[in-house]
Design a protein around this motif. Structure first.
Motif, short mmCIF file in Angstrom:
data_model
loop_
_atom_site.label_atom_id
_atom_site.label_comp_id
_atom_site.label_asym_id
_atom_site.label_seq_id
_atom_site.Cartn_x
_atom_site.Cartn_y
_atom_site.Cartn_z
N LEU A 250 0.86 -1.18 0.00
CA LEU A 250 0.00 0.00 0.00
C LEU A 250 0.89 1.23 0.00
CD1 LEU A 250 -2.99 0.99 0.19
CD2 LEU A 250 -2.57 1.30 2.64
N TYR A 251 0.88 1.97 -1.11
CA TYR A 251 1.67 3.21 -1.24
C TYR A 251 0.80 4.38 -0.81
CZ TYR A 251 5.18 0.65 -3.92
OH TYR A 251 6.16 -0.24 -4.32
N ILE A 252 1.42 5.36 -0.15
CA ILE A 252 0.68 6.48 0.44
C ILE A 252 1.38 7.78 0.09
CG2 ILE A 252 -0.22 7.48 2.57
CD1 ILE A 252 0.07 4.67 3.84
N THR A 253 0.64 8.72 -0.48
CA THR A 253 1.17 10.04 -0.79
C THR A 253 0.80 11.04 0.31
OG1 THR A 253 -0.79 10.46 -2.15
CG2 THR A 253 1.22 9.76 -3.29
N THR A 254 1.63 12.08 0.43
CA THR A 254 1.41 13.10 1.45
C THR A 254 1.69 14.48 0.87
OG1 THR A 254 3.68 13.07 2.32
CG2 THR A 254 2.12 11.46 3.25
N ALA A 255 1.40 15.51 1.65
CA ALA A 255 1.59 16.89 1.20
C ALA A 255 2.36 17.68 2.22
CB ALA A 255 0.24 17.55 0.94
N ALA A 256 3.26 18.53 1.73
CA ALA A 256 3.97 19.45 2.62
C ALA A 256 3.06 20.57 3.06
CB ALA A 256 5.21 20.00 1.93
N GLY A 257 2.07 20.89 2.22
CA GLY A 257 1.13 21.94 2.57
C GLY A 257 1.63 23.34 2.29
N GLY A 258 2.79 23.45 1.67
CA GLY A 258 3.35 24.76 1.35
C GLY A 258 4.81 24.62 1.00
N LEU A 271 6.84 10.04 0.06
CA LEU A 271 6.09 8.82 -0.24
C LEU A 271 6.34 7.79 0.85
CD1 LEU A 271 4.35 7.38 -2.49
CD2 LEU A 271 6.53 6.45 -3.34
N PHE A 272 5.27 7.12 1.27
CA PHE A 272 5.34 6.11 2.32
C PHE A 272 4.70 4.82 1.81
CE2 PHE A 272 5.58 10.18 4.29
CZ PHE A 272 6.42 10.03 5.39
N ALA A 273 4.92 3.71 2.54
CA ALA A 273 4.32 2.44 2.13
C ALA A 273 4.35 1.46 3.29
CB ALA A 273 5.06 1.85 0.94
N LEU A 274 3.55 0.39 3.15
CA LEU A 274 3.57 -0.74 4.06
C LEU A 274 2.99 -1.94 3.35
CD1 LEU A 274 0.65 -0.75 6.60
CD2 LEU A 274 0.73 0.89 4.71
N GLY A 280 -4.40 -5.56 -3.34
CA GLY A 280 -5.35 -4.72 -4.05
C GLY A 280 -4.98 -4.62 -5.52
N PRO A 281 -5.88 -4.12 -6.34
CA PRO A 281 -5.65 -4.11 -7.79
C PRO A 281 -4.75 -2.98 -8.25
CG PRO A 281 -7.76 -3.11 -7.29
CD PRO A 281 -7.22 -3.62 -5.98
N ALA A 282 -4.10 -3.20 -9.37
CA ALA A 282 -3.38 -2.13 -10.06
C ALA A 282 -4.38 -1.16 -10.68
CB ALA A 282 -2.48 -2.73 -11.15
N ALA A 283 -3.88 -0.02 -11.12
CA ALA A 283 -4.74 0.96 -11.80
C ALA A 283 -5.25 0.37 -13.11
CB ALA A 283 -3.96 2.23 -12.08
N VAL A 284 -6.53 0.53 -13.37
CA VAL A 284 -7.11 0.11 -14.65
C VAL A 284 -6.74 1.15 -15.71
CG1 VAL A 284 -9.21 -0.39 -15.93
CG2 VAL A 284 -9.03 -1.05 -13.52
N PRO A 285 -6.12 0.75 -16.80
CA PRO A 285 -5.74 1.72 -17.83
C PRO A 285 -6.97 2.34 -18.49
CG PRO A 285 -4.50 -0.32 -18.08
CD PRO A 285 -5.60 -0.60 -17.11
N TRP A 286 -6.83 3.61 -18.85
CA TRP A 286 -7.87 4.28 -19.62
C TRP A 286 -7.96 3.64 -20.99
CZ3 TRP A 286 -7.04 8.52 -23.50
CH2 TRP A 286 -8.26 9.07 -23.94
N SER A 287 -9.18 3.30 -21.39
CA SER A 287 -9.38 2.58 -22.65
C SER A 287 -9.26 3.49 -23.88
CB SER A 287 -10.74 1.90 -22.66
OG SER A 287 -11.78 2.87 -22.67
N GLY A 288 -9.51 4.77 -23.69
CA GLY A 288 -9.50 5.69 -24.81
C GLY A 288 -10.82 5.72 -25.55
N THR A 289 -11.64 4.71 -25.34
CA THR A 289 -13.00 4.70 -25.87
C THR A 289 -13.92 4.21 -24.77
OG1 THR A 289 -12.78 2.45 -26.72
CG2 THR A 289 -12.25 4.25 -28.22
#
Length: 291
Positions: A250-258, A271-274, A280-289
Protein backbone atom coordinates in the motif's frame (compact mmCIF):
# COMPACT_ATOMS: atom_id res chain seq x y z
CA UNK A 1 -10.80 -2.59 18.26
CA UNK A 2 -9.14 -1.39 15.06
CA UNK A 3 -5.73 -2.82 14.25
CA UNK A 4 -2.82 -0.35 14.44
CA UNK A 5 -0.34 -0.34 11.55
CA UNK A 6 2.57 1.93 10.69
CA UNK A 7 3.81 3.12 7.31
CA UNK A 8 7.50 3.39 6.50
CA UNK A 9 9.25 6.16 4.57
CA UNK A 10 9.94 5.09 0.99
CA UNK A 11 11.16 8.08 -1.01
CA UNK A 12 11.98 11.74 -0.54
CA UNK A 13 9.75 13.94 -2.70
CA UNK A 14 8.81 17.09 -0.77
CA UNK A 15 5.65 17.47 -2.83
CA UNK A 16 3.52 20.50 -2.06
CA UNK A 17 0.47 18.37 -2.81
CA UNK A 18 1.39 14.76 -3.51
CA UNK A 19 -1.60 12.85 -4.89
CA UNK A 20 -2.87 10.23 -7.32
CA UNK A 21 -0.70 7.16 -6.67
CA UNK A 22 -1.30 4.53 -9.35
CA UNK A 23 0.42 1.23 -10.03
CA UNK A 24 1.08 0.98 -13.77
CA UNK A 25 1.17 -2.79 -14.30
CA UNK A 26 2.38 -2.55 -17.91
CA UNK A 27 5.41 -0.51 -16.88
CA UNK A 28 5.78 -2.24 -13.52
CA UNK A 29 6.07 1.02 -11.63
CA UNK A 30 4.26 3.38 -9.28
CA UNK A 31 3.45 6.87 -10.50
CA UNK A 32 2.03 9.85 -8.60
CA UNK A 33 1.70 13.60 -9.02
CA UNK A 34 2.43 16.85 -7.25
CA UNK A 35 -0.72 18.74 -8.19
CA UNK A 36 0.61 22.21 -7.40
CA UNK A 37 3.92 21.73 -9.22
CA UNK A 38 2.22 20.15 -12.25
CA UNK A 39 4.69 17.27 -11.98
CA UNK A 40 4.45 13.53 -12.60
CA UNK A 41 6.79 11.23 -10.66
CA UNK A 42 7.66 7.57 -10.84
CA UNK A 43 9.23 5.42 -8.17
CA UNK A 44 12.45 4.01 -9.56
CA UNK A 45 13.64 0.46 -8.79
CA UNK A 46 16.44 1.97 -6.68
CA UNK A 47 13.84 3.63 -4.44
CA UNK A 48 14.26 7.18 -5.71
CA UNK A 49 11.35 9.33 -6.85
CA UNK A 50 12.08 10.61 -10.35
CA UNK A 51 10.26 13.52 -11.95
CA UNK A 52 9.38 12.34 -15.46
CA UNK A 53 7.05 15.04 -16.74
CA UNK A 54 6.04 18.59 -15.86
CA UNK A 55 3.32 20.83 -17.27
CA UNK A 56 2.68 24.54 -16.80
CA UNK A 57 -0.57 24.12 -14.87
CA UNK A 58 -1.84 21.97 -12.00
CA UNK A 59 -1.71 18.25 -12.71
CA UNK A 60 -4.59 16.59 -10.87
CA UNK A 61 -3.93 13.00 -11.94
CA UNK A 62 -2.01 10.86 -14.40
CA UNK A 63 -3.52 7.54 -15.46
CA UNK A 64 -1.96 4.78 -17.56
CA UNK A 65 -3.68 4.24 -20.89
CA UNK A 66 -4.27 0.95 -22.69
CA UNK A 67 -2.17 2.02 -25.70
CA UNK A 68 0.90 2.78 -23.56
CA UNK A 69 0.38 6.52 -23.35
CA UNK A 70 -0.89 8.39 -20.27
CA UNK A 71 -4.09 10.31 -19.69
CA UNK A 72 -3.32 13.52 -17.82
CA UNK A 73 -6.06 15.28 -15.89
CA UNK A 74 -5.08 18.94 -15.80
CA UNK A 75 -6.68 21.91 -14.09
CA UNK A 76 -9.14 22.36 -16.92
CA UNK A 77 -9.53 18.99 -18.60
CA UNK A 78 -7.91 16.00 -20.26
CA UNK A 79 -4.66 15.66 -22.21
CA UNK A 80 -2.76 12.62 -23.52
CA UNK A 81 1.00 12.42 -23.01
CA UNK A 82 2.33 10.21 -25.82
CA UNK A 83 5.35 7.90 -25.68
CA UNK A 84 7.63 10.92 -26.15
CA UNK A 85 5.72 12.96 -23.53
CA UNK A 86 4.33 15.23 -26.23
CA UNK A 87 0.95 16.57 -25.09
CA UNK A 88 -2.15 15.97 -27.20
CA UNK A 89 -5.35 17.76 -26.09
CA UNK A 90 -8.40 15.57 -25.54
CA UNK A 91 -11.05 17.81 -23.97
CA UNK A 92 -11.04 21.21 -22.27
CA UNK A 93 -13.91 21.18 -19.77
CA UNK A 94 -13.23 24.19 -17.54
CA UNK A 95 -11.84 26.74 -20.00
CA UNK A 96 -14.51 29.26 -18.99
CA UNK A 97 -14.30 28.39 -15.27
CA UNK A 98 -10.96 29.58 -13.83
CA UNK A 99 -12.55 29.31 -10.39
CA UNK A 100 -12.56 25.50 -10.63
CA UNK A 101 -10.00 22.76 -11.14
CA UNK A 102 -10.05 19.02 -11.54
CA UNK A 103 -8.90 16.84 -8.67
CA UNK A 104 -8.82 13.05 -8.23
CA UNK A 105 -9.46 10.67 -11.15
CA UNK A 106 -9.64 6.92 -11.78
CA UNK A 107 -10.90 4.42 -14.34
CA UNK A 108 -13.54 1.74 -13.82
CA UNK A 109 -13.05 -1.90 -14.83
CA UNK A 110 -13.91 -1.04 -18.46
CA UNK A 111 -11.39 1.79 -18.64
CA UNK A 112 -13.87 4.67 -18.37
CA UNK A 113 -12.28 7.70 -16.71
CA UNK A 114 -14.09 9.49 -13.89
CA UNK A 115 -12.74 12.80 -12.61
CA UNK A 116 -14.14 15.40 -10.23
CA UNK A 117 -13.73 19.11 -9.65
CA UNK A 118 -13.41 21.51 -6.75
CA UNK A 119 -13.76 25.24 -6.21
CA UNK A 120 -10.54 27.27 -5.98
CA UNK A 121 -12.51 29.99 -4.21
CA UNK A 122 -14.10 27.82 -1.55
CA UNK A 123 -17.57 28.04 -3.06
CA UNK A 124 -19.86 25.47 -1.50
CA UNK A 125 -21.26 22.68 -3.70
CA UNK A 126 -19.53 23.97 -6.84
CA UNK A 127 -17.87 20.68 -7.74
CA UNK A 128 -18.99 17.98 -10.16
CA UNK A 129 -17.98 14.39 -10.80
CA UNK A 130 -17.65 13.77 -14.55
CA UNK A 131 -17.38 10.68 -16.74
CA UNK A 132 -15.23 11.05 -19.86
CA UNK A 133 -17.33 9.64 -22.69
CA UNK A 134 -16.95 9.22 -26.44
CA UNK A 135 -17.06 12.42 -28.44
CA UNK A 136 -15.17 13.23 -26.34
CA UNK A 137 -17.59 14.77 -23.86
CA UNK A 138 -17.54 15.15 -20.08
CA UNK A 139 -20.83 13.80 -18.74
CA UNK A 140 -21.80 15.05 -15.25
CA UNK A 141 -22.75 12.13 -13.00
CA UNK A 142 -22.74 13.75 -9.53
CA UNK A 143 -23.43 17.46 -9.03
CA UNK A 144 -23.28 19.92 -6.12
CA UNK A 145 -20.11 18.36 -4.75
CA UNK A 146 -18.17 20.29 -2.12
CA UNK A 147 -14.70 18.93 -2.98
CA UNK A 148 -14.52 15.95 -5.30
CA UNK A 149 -11.91 13.48 -4.12
CA UNK A 150 -11.26 9.75 -3.72
CA UNK A 151 -12.80 7.13 -6.00
CA UNK A 152 -12.89 3.35 -5.93
CA UNK A 153 -14.98 0.39 -7.08
CA UNK A 154 -16.01 -2.77 -5.26
CA UNK A 155 -14.28 -5.94 -6.52
CA UNK A 156 -17.40 -7.01 -8.43
CA UNK A 157 -17.74 -3.55 -10.00
CA UNK A 158 -21.26 -3.05 -8.70
CA UNK A 159 -20.51 -0.21 -6.29
CA UNK A 160 -18.70 3.10 -6.82
CA UNK A 161 -17.30 4.71 -3.68
CA UNK A 162 -16.86 8.48 -3.78
CA UNK A 163 -15.40 10.95 -1.28
CA UNK A 164 -16.77 14.47 -0.96
CA UNK A 165 -14.11 15.89 1.34
CA UNK A 166 -16.07 18.92 2.52
CA UNK A 167 -19.07 16.85 3.49
CA UNK A 168 -16.94 14.34 5.36
CA UNK A 169 -18.98 11.58 3.71
CA UNK A 170 -17.96 8.54 1.73
CA UNK A 171 -20.89 7.61 -0.47
CA UNK A 172 -21.57 4.30 -2.16
CA UNK A 173 -23.44 4.40 -5.48
CA UNK A 174 -24.98 1.42 -7.21
CA UNK A 175 -22.93 1.14 -10.41
CA UNK A 176 -23.76 -0.29 -13.82
CA UNK A 177 -20.50 -1.48 -15.34
CA UNK A 178 -22.07 -1.95 -18.76
CA UNK A 179 -23.10 1.70 -19.13
CA UNK A 180 -21.09 3.62 -16.53
CA UNK A 181 -24.32 4.92 -15.02
CA UNK A 182 -24.77 5.57 -11.29
CA UNK A 183 -27.80 4.42 -9.36
CA UNK A 184 -29.03 5.29 -5.86
CA UNK A 185 -26.42 6.21 -3.24
CA UNK A 186 -26.02 5.82 0.48
CA UNK A 187 -23.54 7.12 3.05
CA UNK A 188 -21.24 4.24 3.93
CA UNK A 189 -18.77 6.21 6.11
CA UNK A 190 -19.39 9.41 8.05
CA UNK A 191 -15.77 10.20 8.75
CA UNK A 192 -15.32 11.68 12.19
CA UNK A 193 -12.88 12.91 13.27
CA UNK A 194 -10.89 14.11 10.32
CA UNK A 195 -11.13 15.00 6.66
CA UNK A 196 -11.32 12.12 4.15
CA UNK A 197 -9.17 12.52 1.05
CA UNK A 198 -8.06 9.97 -1.54
CA UNK A 199 -8.87 6.27 -1.28
CA UNK A 200 -8.59 2.81 -2.80
CA UNK A 201 -10.37 -0.53 -2.43
CA UNK A 202 -8.61 -3.83 -1.72
CA UNK A 203 -9.42 -7.25 -3.16
CA UNK A 204 -11.65 -8.11 -0.20
CA UNK A 205 -13.77 -5.01 -0.79
CA UNK A 206 -12.50 -2.92 2.12
CA UNK A 207 -11.88 0.81 1.74
CA UNK A 208 -8.51 2.41 2.53
CA UNK A 209 -9.03 6.15 3.04
CA UNK A 210 -6.37 8.83 3.56
CA UNK A 211 -7.20 11.45 6.20
CA UNK A 212 -5.87 14.97 5.69
CA UNK A 213 -4.69 16.60 8.90
CA UNK A 214 -4.87 13.35 10.88
CA UNK A 215 -1.68 11.58 9.82
CA UNK A 216 -3.62 8.41 9.06
CA UNK A 217 -5.00 6.01 6.50
CA UNK A 218 -8.07 4.15 7.80
CA UNK A 219 -9.44 0.84 6.56
CA UNK A 220 -13.23 0.41 6.60
CA UNK A 221 -15.28 -2.65 5.81
CA UNK A 222 -17.88 -2.29 3.02
CA UNK A 223 -20.48 -1.66 5.74
CA UNK A 224 -18.43 1.24 7.15
CA UNK A 225 -16.89 -0.43 10.22
CA UNK A 226 -13.39 0.82 11.09
CA UNK A 227 -11.01 -2.15 10.82
CA UNK A 228 -7.46 -0.75 10.83
CA UNK A 229 -5.56 2.52 11.21
CA UNK A 230 -2.22 3.19 9.49
CA UNK A 231 -0.13 5.82 11.28
CA UNK A 232 2.21 8.19 9.45
CA UNK A 233 4.69 10.73 10.86
CA UNK A 234 3.22 13.61 8.84
CA UNK A 235 -0.24 15.20 9.15
CA UNK A 236 -1.39 15.76 5.59
CA UNK A 237 -2.04 12.30 4.14
CA UNK A 238 -3.60 12.59 0.70
CA UNK A 239 -4.16 9.26 -1.04
CA UNK A 240 -3.20 5.60 -1.29
CA UNK A 241 -3.03 2.79 -3.83
CA UNK A 242 -1.99 -0.84 -3.94
CA UNK A 243 1.04 -1.74 -6.00
CA UNK A 244 4.02 -3.98 -6.41
CA UNK A 245 3.93 -6.93 -8.78
CA UNK A 246 1.94 -8.95 -6.22
CA UNK A 247 -0.33 -6.02 -5.34
CA UNK A 248 0.66 -6.38 -1.69
CA UNK A 249 2.16 -2.94 -1.03
CA UNK A 250 0.00 0.00 0.00
CA UNK A 251 1.67 3.21 -1.24
CA UNK A 252 0.68 6.48 0.44
CA UNK A 253 1.17 10.04 -0.79
CA UNK A 254 1.41 13.10 1.45
CA UNK A 255 1.59 16.89 1.20
CA UNK A 256 3.97 19.45 2.62
CA UNK A 257 1.13 21.94 2.57
CA UNK A 258 3.35 24.76 1.35
CA UNK A 259 6.92 25.65 0.37
CA UNK A 260 9.69 23.78 2.17
CA UNK A 261 10.57 26.85 4.24
CA UNK A 262 7.00 27.25 5.46
CA UNK A 263 7.47 25.17 8.59
CA UNK A 264 6.40 21.82 7.13
CA UNK A 265 7.39 18.90 9.35
CA UNK A 266 10.23 16.58 8.26
CA UNK A 267 9.18 14.05 5.59
CA UNK A 268 6.01 16.00 4.72
CA UNK A 269 5.25 15.58 1.02
CA UNK A 270 7.20 12.31 0.80
CA UNK A 271 6.09 8.82 -0.24
CA UNK A 272 5.34 6.11 2.32
CA UNK A 273 4.32 2.44 2.13
CA UNK A 274 3.57 -0.74 4.06
CA UNK A 275 2.58 -4.34 3.49
CA UNK A 276 -0.79 -4.52 5.27
CA UNK A 277 -1.37 -8.24 4.80
CA UNK A 278 -3.96 -7.87 2.03
CA UNK A 279 -3.72 -7.16 -1.69
CA UNK A 280 -5.35 -4.72 -4.05
CA UNK A 281 -5.65 -4.11 -7.79
CA UNK A 282 -3.38 -2.13 -10.06
CA UNK A 283 -4.74 0.96 -11.80
CA UNK A 284 -7.11 0.11 -14.65
CA UNK A 285 -5.74 1.72 -17.83
CA UNK A 286 -7.87 4.28 -19.62
CA UNK A 287 -9.38 2.58 -22.65
CA UNK A 288 -9.50 5.69 -24.81
CA UNK A 289 -13.00 4.70 -25.87
CA UNK A 290 -16.04 4.42 -23.69
CA UNK A 291 -18.95 2.17 -24.61
Amino acid sequence: MARQLRAEHVATVGAQLGEGPAWDAARGELTFVDIVAGALYRLRPDGRAERVLEIDEPLAAALPAADGTRLLVTRAGFVVADEHDALVPVLDVLASRPDLRFNDAKCDASGRCFAGTLSLEGTSAAGTLYRLDDGPIATPVVSEVGLSNGLGWSPDGGVLYFVDTLSGHIRAFDYDGATGDLGPSRIVVLAEPGTPDGMCVDHSGCLWVAFWGQGEVRRFTPSGVLDAVVELPVPNVTSCAFGGRAGDILYITTAAGGPADDGAPPLAGDLFALRPGVTGPAAVPWSGTQG
